[in-house]
Design a protein around this motif. Structure first.
Motif, PDB file in Angstrom:
ATOM      1  N   SER A 152       0.826  -1.210   0.000  1.00  8.16           N
ATOM      2  CA  SER A 152       0.000   0.000   0.000  1.00  8.16           C
ATOM      3  C   SER A 152       0.865   1.268   0.000  1.00  8.16           C
ATOM      4  N   TYR A 153       2.125   1.147  -0.427  1.00  2.00           N
ATOM      5  CA  TYR A 153       3.006   2.322  -0.510  1.00  2.00           C
ATOM      6  C   TYR A 153       2.320   3.446  -1.302  1.00  2.00           C
ATOM      7  N   ARG A 170      -0.438   4.838  -1.007  1.00  2.00           N
ATOM      8  CA  ARG A 170      -1.897   4.792  -1.181  1.00  2.00           C
ATOM      9  C   ARG A 170      -2.580   5.890  -0.363  1.00  2.00           C
ATOM     10  N   ASP A 226       3.257   3.832  -7.236  1.00  2.00           N
ATOM     11  CA  ASP A 226       2.908   2.787  -6.277  1.00  2.00           C
ATOM     12  C   ASP A 226       4.142   1.940  -5.969  1.00  2.00           C
TER      13      ASP A 226
END
Ligand code: SAH
Ligand code: SF4
Length: 425
Positions: free
Chosen positions: A191-192, A194, A201
């Protein structure tokens, strides 16, 4: 992650004129970085801090600092101060930047007032000067998941990512200083960016990191199985520098327990993701974390975990006995499993996985593995030690000049922990 925290404190202390001590007796300063994810870690840390009171009393002027999650737990500081009055500096998980001031003041504390608010998303200290061959790089902090057993979101706060250019700059300077491998760290790297709504991403970041000049290997941990994207599997398969290794914590093989844990996937979905990785990357290592004795776990649930362990063919598993963490959803769930039962299940699980790990390593005997040579072997300084792309520790004869290089090694023998071989020259 705690190791990486420790390196930050070391760099900050070096900025204040400290130099690394080889032994504790020579040190003027000790920083203990803590983890409160499990009770056993917490107990061990309190034991270590207690033992350090003698070290502190031996010479006036010595400083003892305690940092990290333990200090950050809500309301913990007062209690900790009472239990360990000899500690000079207390520093919470978000406050590393204040370490220099506290060090110069010779004592004090810094704990972020509300761990539920986001702390900073930047590193307090650049680490290139440490000159490590394999270096850890934080790409994000905190966690937005609510796994019922886990205290991490409470003590590390909500998820926040470091800007891609900051991460890539750090990797570039590490590589320029001699790092050949970096390990990208986050509670859930999938989920970098996000929460920030970034276009970049994790798959993008991984590809960019893999192309940093001078770097041979990029690893990453941890990927939450619920949202492991195809684009990430593709990046790992296509970028030569990305190691074919996924750390995919399973936690349990029982759908009932997974639901109670709030993990957001089923055993079948997990196995489907494992299949997707293996289809794209037949040589991929898949390692995992498993908890036994989650509240309400029955013998039948545990049997499902054992079954999945056999089916998934993990190269390695970190296995834990459930430990009750106050403030988590699971702490008040009915059906807490008595300790002897938890211990017995852990034993059986560890044995099952040891068999699987050994089988995996045996399958590598007779094959060539690229090994990044990290230094002399800890057990026998006449031999060299290094890591395969799957992070298997490999020991073999070689020359000092091989350290820091990538060598082809023919694997000859293995046990559950180590592989032994010879360099193919
Ligand atoms: N973010 C990572 C894990 C961080 S904690 C992830 O989601 O996988 C590392 C591991 O510690 C977890 O995977 C879990 O297996 C274990 N763990 C966390 N809380 C625990 C608890 N209360 N008792 C036992 N093990 C726990
Ligand atoms: Fe804890 Fe779950 Fe977040 Fe991992 S994903 S840190 S286990 S809450």
């Amino acid at each position: 992650m705690s190791e990486r925290d420790g390196e930050s404190f070391r760099a900050l202390a070096e900025n204040c004129g400290y130099v690394p001590a080889l032994r504790r007796e020579e040190a003027d300063l000790v920083v203990v970085t803590t983890c409160c994810v499990r009770e056993s870690a917490e107990n061990r840390i309190m034991g270590n801090i207690g033992q350090l009171s003698r070290w502190k009393a031996e010479r006036p002027g010595r400083l003892l600092a305690v940092a990290g999650c333990l200090v950050q737990q809500e309301g913990a500081l007062e209690n900790l101060r009472r239990r360990a009055p000899h500690v000079d500096i207390w520093i919470g998980a978000f406050e590393q930047e204040k370490f220099t001031d506290l060090l110069q003041a010779g004592g004090g504390s810094a704990v972020y007032p509300s761990p539920l608010r986001a702390g900073p998303a930047r590193e307090p200290a650049p680490l290139a000067e440490l000159g490590k061959i394999s270096a850890a790089v934080n790409i994000m902090y905190g966690c937005d998941n609510h796994c019922a057993y886990c205290v991490v979101p409470q003590v590390r706060g909500p998820e926040r990512s470091r800007a891609p250019q900051d991460v890539l700059e750090e990797i570039t300077s590490l590589a320029a200083a001699g790092a050949r491998e970096v390990v990208l760290l986050g509670q859930n790297v999938n989920s970098y960016g996000r929460a920030e709504g970034w276009r970049e991403d994790f798959a993008w970041l991984l590809r960019a990191a893999a192309r940093v000049p001078g770097l041979w290997r990029v690893r990453f941990t941890t990927s939450h199985p619920r949202d492991l994207p195809e684009a990430l599997i593709a990046a790992a398969a296509e970028e030569a520098a990305v190691c074919p290794h996924f750390h995919l914590p399973l936690q349990s093989g029982s759908d009932r327990v997974l639901r109670a844990m709030n993990r957001g996937y089923t055993a079948a979905y997990y196995l489907e993701r494992v299949g997707a990785i293996r289809r794209a990357l037949p040589e991929a290592r898949i390692s995992t974390d498993i908890i036994v004795g989650f509240p309400g776990e029955t013998e039948a649930d545990f049997a499902e975990t054992l079954r999945l362990v056999r089916e998934a063919r993990f190269s390695q598993a970190f296995t834990f006995m459930y430990s009750r963490r106050s403030g988590t959803a699971a702490a008040d769930m009915p059906g807490q499993v008595p300790r002897p039962e938890r211990r017995e299940r852990l034993q059986r699980l560890t044995e099952a996985q040891a068999e699987m790990s050994l089988a995996w390593r045996r399958s590598l005997v007779g094959f060539r593995q690229e090994v990044l040579v990290t230094g002399p072997s800890k057990k026998n300084a006449a031999l060299l030690s290094g890591l395969t792309a799957g992070r298997e520790i490999t020991v073999f004869p070689g020359r000092e000049a091989d350290v820091g290089t990538l060598v082809p090694v023919l694997i000859k023998e293995v046990n559950s922990w180590t592989m032994f071989g010879e360099i193919i020259r």
